[in-house]
Design an enzyme around this catalytic site. Structure first.
Site, mmCIF file in Angstrom:
data_model
loop_
_atom_site.group_PDB
_atom_site.id
_atom_site.type_symbol
_atom_site.label_atom_id
_atom_site.label_comp_id
_atom_site.label_asym_id
_atom_site.label_seq_id
_atom_site.Cartn_x
_atom_site.Cartn_y
_atom_site.Cartn_z
ATOM 1 N N PRO A 10 0.790 -1.228 0.000
ATOM 2 C CA PRO A 10 0.000 0.000 0.000
ATOM 3 C C PRO A 10 0.823 1.278 0.000
ATOM 4 O O PRO A 10 1.861 1.353 0.647
ATOM 5 C CB PRO A 10 -0.821 -0.103 1.288
ATOM 6 C CG PRO A 10 -0.118 -1.098 2.130
ATOM 7 C CD PRO A 10 0.540 -2.056 1.181
ATOM 8 N N ASN A 11 0.331 2.222 -0.751
ATOM 9 C CA ASN A 11 0.858 3.591 -0.849
ATOM 10 C C ASN A 11 2.144 3.694 -1.672
ATOM 11 O O ASN A 11 2.613 4.792 -1.936
ATOM 12 C CB ASN A 11 1.058 4.215 0.547
ATOM 13 C CG ASN A 11 -0.238 4.277 1.325
ATOM 14 O OD1 ASN A 11 -1.206 4.822 0.825
ATOM 15 N ND2 ASN A 11 -0.285 3.691 2.502
ATOM 16 N N ARG A 18 4.924 11.078 -2.373
ATOM 17 C CA ARG A 18 4.592 10.836 -0.974
ATOM 18 C C ARG A 18 5.816 11.045 -0.079
ATOM 19 O O ARG A 18 6.849 10.391 -0.283
ATOM 20 C CB ARG A 18 4.160 9.371 -0.914
ATOM 21 C CG ARG A 18 4.049 8.781 0.426
ATOM 22 C CD ARG A 18 3.989 7.257 0.298
ATOM 23 N NE ARG A 18 3.755 6.703 1.597
ATOM 24 C CZ ARG A 18 4.177 5.513 1.981
ATOM 25 N NH1 ARG A 18 4.841 4.729 1.155
ATOM 26 N NH2 ARG A 18 3.928 5.096 3.198
ATOM 27 N N TYR A 23 10.893 8.963 1.548
ATOM 28 C CA TYR A 23 10.898 7.911 0.525
ATOM 29 C C TYR A 23 11.626 8.306 -0.763
ATOM 30 O O TYR A 23 11.773 7.471 -1.655
ATOM 31 C CB TYR A 23 9.454 7.489 0.210
ATOM 32 C CG TYR A 23 8.758 6.877 1.409
ATOM 33 C CD1 TYR A 23 9.138 5.626 1.884
ATOM 34 C CD2 TYR A 23 7.754 7.562 2.097
ATOM 35 C CE1 TYR A 23 8.528 5.065 2.994
ATOM 36 C CE2 TYR A 23 7.129 7.003 3.204
ATOM 37 C CZ TYR A 23 7.530 5.759 3.649
ATOM 38 O OH TYR A 23 6.930 5.204 4.752
ATOM 39 N N ASN A 74 8.123 -5.463 -0.630
ATOM 40 C CA ASN A 74 7.966 -4.289 0.219
ATOM 41 C C ASN A 74 6.484 -4.227 0.539
ATOM 42 O O ASN A 74 5.679 -3.753 -0.273
ATOM 43 C CB ASN A 74 8.428 -3.011 -0.489
ATOM 44 C CG ASN A 74 8.339 -1.815 0.454
ATOM 45 O OD1 ASN A 74 7.747 -1.900 1.526
ATOM 46 N ND2 ASN A 74 8.913 -0.691 0.037
ATOM 47 N N ALA A 77 2.906 -0.710 4.883
ATOM 48 C CA ALA A 77 2.398 -0.761 6.264
ATOM 49 C C ALA A 77 1.951 -2.163 6.678
ATOM 50 O O ALA A 77 1.944 -2.478 7.875
ATOM 51 C CB ALA A 77 1.247 0.224 6.417
ATOM 52 N N GLU A 98 12.473 -9.271 2.549
ATOM 53 C CA GLU A 98 11.649 -8.117 2.944
ATOM 54 C C GLU A 98 12.460 -6.865 2.622
ATOM 55 O O GLU A 98 13.613 -6.746 3.041
ATOM 56 C CB GLU A 98 11.351 -8.197 4.447
ATOM 57 C CG GLU A 98 10.622 -6.983 4.974
ATOM 58 C CD GLU A 98 10.478 -7.022 6.507
ATOM 59 O OE1 GLU A 98 10.404 -8.114 7.099
ATOM 60 O OE2 GLU A 98 10.472 -5.930 7.101
ATOM 61 N N HIS A 100 12.656 -2.515 2.309
ATOM 62 C CA HIS A 100 12.113 -1.185 2.593
ATOM 63 C C HIS A 100 13.045 -0.125 2.036
ATOM 64 O O HIS A 100 14.271 -0.269 2.106
ATOM 65 C CB HIS A 100 11.948 -0.950 4.098
ATOM 66 C CG HIS A 100 11.041 -1.936 4.725
ATOM 67 N ND1 HIS A 100 9.691 -1.940 4.493
ATOM 68 C CD2 HIS A 100 11.290 -2.973 5.545
ATOM 69 C CE1 HIS A 100 9.146 -2.946 5.153
ATOM 70 N NE2 HIS A 100 10.094 -3.592 5.799
ATOM 71 N N ARG A 107 12.813 5.079 12.583
ATOM 72 C CA ARG A 107 11.537 5.790 12.518
ATOM 73 C C ARG A 107 10.648 5.450 13.722
ATOM 74 O O ARG A 107 11.151 5.000 14.741
ATOM 75 C CB ARG A 107 10.875 5.470 11.166
ATOM 76 C CG ARG A 107 11.769 5.907 9.987
ATOM 77 C CD ARG A 107 11.119 5.623 8.653
ATOM 78 N NE ARG A 107 9.869 6.361 8.522
ATOM 79 C CZ ARG A 107 8.926 6.075 7.619
ATOM 80 N NH1 ARG A 107 9.121 5.081 6.762
ATOM 81 N NH2 ARG A 107 7.821 6.782 7.566
HETATM 82 C C1 DHK Z 1 7.070 1.733 3.187
HETATM 83 C C2 DHK Z 1 5.918 2.006 3.833
HETATM 84 O O1 DHK Z 1 4.824 2.339 3.153
HETATM 85 C C3 DHK Z 1 5.828 2.020 5.303
HETATM 86 O O2 DHK Z 1 4.550 1.679 5.777
HETATM 87 C C4 DHK Z 1 6.884 1.129 5.939
HETATM 88 C C5 DHK Z 1 8.259 1.207 3.884
HETATM 89 C C6 DHK Z 1 8.262 1.452 5.368
HETATM 90 C C7 DHK Z 1 9.548 1.609 3.171
HETATM 91 O O3 DHK Z 1 10.429 2.246 3.766
HETATM 92 O O4 DHK Z 1 9.697 1.265 2.001
HETATM 93 O O5 DHK Z 1 6.882 1.333 7.344
#
Ligand code: DHK
Length: 149
Positions: A10-11, A18, A23, A74, A77, A98, A100, A107
């Site tokens: 998500p996102n 964002r 990021y 990835n 959340a 995994e 990120h 964080r």
């Molecule tokens: C991406 C997200 O959307 C967060 O919810 C994770 C992760 C971290 C990233 O750093 O790629 O906590």
């Protein structure tokens, strides 16, 4: 050899727009292009997908169980909340990383726990889009050595 699945949660479709201070400014299309060129250099096939839905991610992990040689995920959340993704990764029984972009350990405390980490081979975080490149290299070594970890 079967392709590697790179799954995004998500996102991550909003990457580049964002919270760029966290990021970065690369878009998900940029990350996909980076992954494609690195996978090609390693001689790996690549399937790259993103979903905001936990169920769709579970379905793709089930698909990977049959069709992939490894998974980089990835989970966004869902990393911190999803028993369903944990169980799907266990069931897939493949080399898995995994991933990120950010260093989740620097964080908020709620990001320090991963429910999927115990179900994967290893975790890479904090290197921005390079985290994906490192994950693909790690998967390539494991797959070619025929290890699961
Ligand atoms: C991406 C997200 O959307 C967060 O919810 C994770 C992760 C971290 C990233 O750093 O790629 O906590």
């Amino acid at each position: 050899m079967k392709p590697v699945y790179v799954l995004n949660g998500p996102n991550l479709n909003l990457l580049g727009l964002r919270e760029p201070a966290i990021y970065g400014t690369a878009t998900l299309a940029d990350v996909e292009a980076l992954c494609k060129s690195h996978a090609e250099a390693l001689g790996l096939g690549l399937v790259f997908r993103q979903s905001n839905s936990e169920g769709e991610l579970v379905g793709w992990i089930h698909e990977a169980r049959e069709k992939a040689s490894g998974i980089a995920i990835n989970a966004g959340a869902y990393t911190h909340t999803s028993v369903a993704l944990h169980d799907a990764l266990k069931a897939a029984d493949l080399p898995a990383v995994e991933v990120h972009l950010s260093n989740v350990h620097k964080r908020e405390a709620f990001r320090h726990t991963s429910l999927i980490a115990p179900a994967v081979t290893g975790v890479i975080c904090g290197f921005g889009p390079q985290s994906y490149v490192l994950a693909l290299s790690a998967l390539h070594s494991f797959i070619t050595a025929n290890k699961k970890g």
